[in-house]
Design a protein around this motif. Structure first.
Motif, PDB file in Angstrom:
ATOM      1  N   THR A 122      -4.763  -5.264   2.448  1.00 38.60           N
ATOM      2  CA  THR A 122      -5.337  -4.007   2.957  1.00 38.60           C
ATOM      3  C   THR A 122      -5.053  -3.782   4.295  1.00 38.60           C
ATOM      4  O   THR A 122      -5.369  -2.604   4.777  1.00 38.60           O
ATOM      5  N   ALA A 123      -4.558  -4.735   5.314  1.00 36.08           N
ATOM      6  CA  ALA A 123      -3.839  -4.477   6.475  1.00 36.08           C
ATOM      7  C   ALA A 123      -2.768  -3.645   6.410  1.00 36.08           C
ATOM      8  O   ALA A 123      -2.694  -2.428   7.220  1.00 36.08           O
ATOM      9  N   GLU A 124      -2.038  -3.516   5.303  1.00 38.97           N
ATOM     10  CA  GLU A 124      -0.917  -2.472   5.181  1.00 38.97           C
ATOM     11  C   GLU A 124      -1.326  -1.128   4.912  1.00 38.97           C
ATOM     12  O   GLU A 124      -0.867  -0.167   5.549  1.00 38.97           O
ATOM     13  N   TYR A 125      -2.331  -1.035   3.984  1.00 44.52           N
ATOM     14  CA  TYR A 125      -2.974   0.370   3.771  1.00 44.52           C
ATOM     15  C   TYR A 125      -3.803   0.966   4.959  1.00 44.52           C
ATOM     16  O   TYR A 125      -3.788   1.981   5.201  1.00 44.52           O
ATOM     17  N   MET A 126      -4.458  -0.178   5.968  1.00 44.00           N
ATOM     18  CA  MET A 126      -4.920   0.353   7.101  1.00 44.00           C
ATOM     19  C   MET A 126      -4.028   0.823   8.057  1.00 44.00           C
ATOM     20  O   MET A 126      -4.146   1.937   8.696  1.00 44.00           O
ATOM     21  N   ILE A 127      -2.867   0.476   8.159  1.00 47.53           N
ATOM     22  CA  ILE A 127      -1.862   0.939   9.044  1.00 47.53           C
ATOM     23  C   ILE A 127      -1.246   2.244   8.652  1.00 47.53           C
ATOM     24  O   ILE A 127      -1.363   3.178   9.316  1.00 47.53           O
ATOM     25  N   TYR A 128      -1.191   2.780   7.194  1.00 48.31           N
ATOM     26  CA  TYR A 128      -0.678   3.911   6.683  1.00 48.31           C
ATOM     27  C   TYR A 128      -2.154   4.814   6.967  1.00 48.31           C
ATOM     28  O   TYR A 128      -1.507   5.925   7.318  1.00 48.31           O
ATOM     29  N   HIS A 129      -3.018   4.225   6.859  1.00 49.16           N
ATOM     30  CA  HIS A 129      -4.127   5.096   7.033  1.00 49.16           C
ATOM     31  C   HIS A 129      -4.171   5.735   8.463  1.00 49.16           C
ATOM     32  O   HIS A 129      -4.505   6.764   8.912  1.00 49.16           O
TER      33      HIS A 129
END
Length: 580
Positions: A307-314
């Motif tokens: 989820t942290a990875e996707y948060m960065i991309y967001h």
């Protein structure tokens, strides 16, 4: 050439040379910034800067750019200039020669507001750089008289468009007595300021634009340089017979509250991060900062690295292309399965950290009360003849965090229903509807939405990920918050802020060889299972974000495979949740 003390008349007589001087960035930055300085510290009719968003567009004004006056005592004739001013040194014993060799011109009028939802760290840096410490001597000129004429008296050709408000031009018949008391306001200060999001330190300017006005679009962010107009006699101007009092006060507010700015030049701002410099950040450093940011977000997301990875991309996403009515690059993120922690508002705590990283953001608790009261759709107010702002009238790359954990049972009223529709449209199409009563218009927007919810959001999203909290992190989250604050040393925090903006500014491309690889991979996916064209589009968007997050501007096989692996893991979580 002393640009600090340049007058409107000096600029008018030598405009091209002054514009060349302004091309020097150091000289540009020496001009006082209105956003961080008090009006009483700035001189009337001197150059200032203003950073803001175009919030509304008024009609054109017609004015006398150049005109002749006759001295009634000596009969001498003098040439006066009306460009870049509301008020001229037009003396009581002087008369405008209306049949003289006068130049009539037109200027466009706009309302610009401080960039909405700007975070406090950005304001602090700007104040440190551009705050004026000394107070200049105020102008004491008392013989300046406002110049205003009706369009009919200007003998304007009837084929010209009618302006929404009348211009300030030479007319001795309508001289204003400076001793005349200010008329009592029937419009509140809040109504005059008209911010989409309340901002105690926000500023509003009424812009007069003389050139390149066609380049200014609604909600665009620019830095304007122009002559400040705050002469107290502006509050004494006469209201035309038959004019609406509310409209008159909205378009002619007290200059102490809303000054006018006669724009000589402006430039569009691709971002508002004061930490960005010409050197930028090298790819190796970006990869290091991404790892540090991933550590921080993983801890704040209860140990969930995916989820942290996707948060960065967001956080680094933006609309980089519009094609066939599609906003390409949008990456709205719905994180579901948000846990409840006793004596702690988790979403609020997470949002506090996001405000430290992002230049612009706004939090909306989607409670029944908020949804039934907040206005999301800008609306034309025909009584005031202006656009009434709303929550969704924002500049590009303003992050909205929607907290669905605040939802409660109850019934949405018409305002609430329209608000949900407006949010869904903005998320899905990156367009905001504007209500002009008799018709509606859609305007493009670029608002990254982060939706935090217990179950899957009722709103659409580009990516839905199910949070998997670690039990240990849940039990020790207060300690994790404290450790995260210590982790964010000032230098590291500034690099994270720079990293997010730098990633957005990365020029990205896909080579022919990679395109062929992607096509072949997609064919294999179609053969193995149910994969749609939308899945390919989402993968391409994610692969781009994976690539630019590492400081790379060209997609390579490693980034593509990483994007595929991330999507596979995300979808597996959703399947697991559905089975449960």
């Amino acid at each position: 050439m002393d640009i600090q003390n340049c007058t409107p008349e000096q600029w008018y007589k030598n405009e091209n040379n002054w514009l060349e001087v302004l091309e020097n960035e150091s000289i540009w930055n020496q001009i006082p910034l209105l956003n961080v300085n008090e009006l009483h510290n700035l001189k009337d009719s001197r150059l200032v800067r203003f950073r803001g968003m175009i919030q509304d567009m008024h009609g054109p004004e017609f004015y006398l750019e150049k005109f002749e006056v006759r001295n009634e005592d000596t009969q001498g004739i003098t040439v006066k200039f009306g460009k870049y001013v509301d008020i001229c040194d037009y003396r009581p014993n002087e008369t405008v020669i209306m049949e003289g060799e006068n130049i009539r011109s037109e200027r466009q009028t706009y309302v610009a507001i401080s960039i909405p939802a700007i975070n406090s760290w950005v304001k602090k840096i700007e104040e440190e750089r551009f705050k004026i410490l000394s107070t200049p001597t105020p102008s004491t000129s008392s013989e300046c008289i406002q110049l205003k004429r009706s369009l009919e008296e200007m003998e304007v050709d009837h084929t010209e468009p009618q302006p929404a408000e009348q211009s300030n031009v030479a007319n001795k018949k309508q001289r204003t007595e400076l001793s005349k008391p200010e008329t009592e306001s029937v419009v509140s200060q809040e109504h005059l300021l008209n911010f989409p999001i309340p901002d105690p330190s926000g500023r509003v300017c009424h812009l007069k634009v003389y050139r390149n006005a066609e380049l200014l679009k609604l909600n665009s962010v620019c830095e304007f340089v122009g002559f400040l107009s705050v002469n107290p006699s502006l509050v004494c101007q006469n209201m035309d017979e038959g004019a609406d009092e509310v409209e008159f006060q909205v378009h002619n507010p007290p200059p102490s509250l809303i000054p006018k700015l006669h724009c000589v030049h402006f430039k569009h701002l691709p971002h508002n991060n004061p930490l960005v410099n010409e050197r930028g950040m090298v790819p190796e450093r970006m990869q290091y900062i991404k790892k540090e940011l991933l550590i921080l977000l993983t801890q704040l997301l209860f140990g969930d690295e995916l989820t942290a990875e996707y948060m960065i991309y967001h956080l680094i996403s933006e609309v980089y292309l519009r094609k066939d009515f599609m906003a390409i690059g949008k990456f709205s993120l719905n994180v579901s399965n948000i846990p409840k922690i006793e004596n702690l508002d988790y979403v609020q705590e997470l949002y506090k950290f996001l405000t430290l990283l992002l230049t612009k953001s706004h939090y909306i608790a989607m409670s029944l009360e908020n949804m039934n009261e907040l206005t999301f759709i800008p609306k034309k107010d025909y009584t005031s003849n202006r656009l009434t702002s709303s929550v969704l009238q924002l500049s590009s790359n303003t992050h909205l965090v929607l907290d669905e954990t605040k939802l409660s049972t109850g019934k949405l009223n018409e305002t609430g229903i329209n608000g949900v529709k407006a949010l869904a449209n903005a998320i899905k199409n990156q367009k905001t509807m504007y209500d002009f009563t008799y018709y509606q218009l859609e305007f493009d927007c670029d608002i990254p939405f982060l939706i935090l919810s217990e179950g899957k959001s009722m709103l659409p999203s580009d990516v839905h990920i199910v949070l998997e909290p670690d039990e240990m992190h849940l039990n020790t989250f207060n300690e994790i918050l404290e450790a995260a604050r210590h982790f964010l040393k000032p230098d590291l925090l500034n690099e994270m802020r720079l990293y997010i903006t730098q990633a957005k500014l990365t020029q990205y491309e896909i080579t022919d060889g990679i395109q062929e690889l992607v096509q072949n991979e997609f064919v294999n996916m179609r053969q193995k299972g149910n994969v749609s064209g939308d899945d390919l589009h989402n993968l391409l968007v994610l692969a781009r974000l994976v690539c630019i997050s590492q400081g790379k501007n060209t997609l390579n096989p490693e980034c593509w495979k990483q994007a595929c692996s991330l999507e596979e893991a995300r979808k597996e979580r959703i399947k697991k949740t559905v089975k449960q």
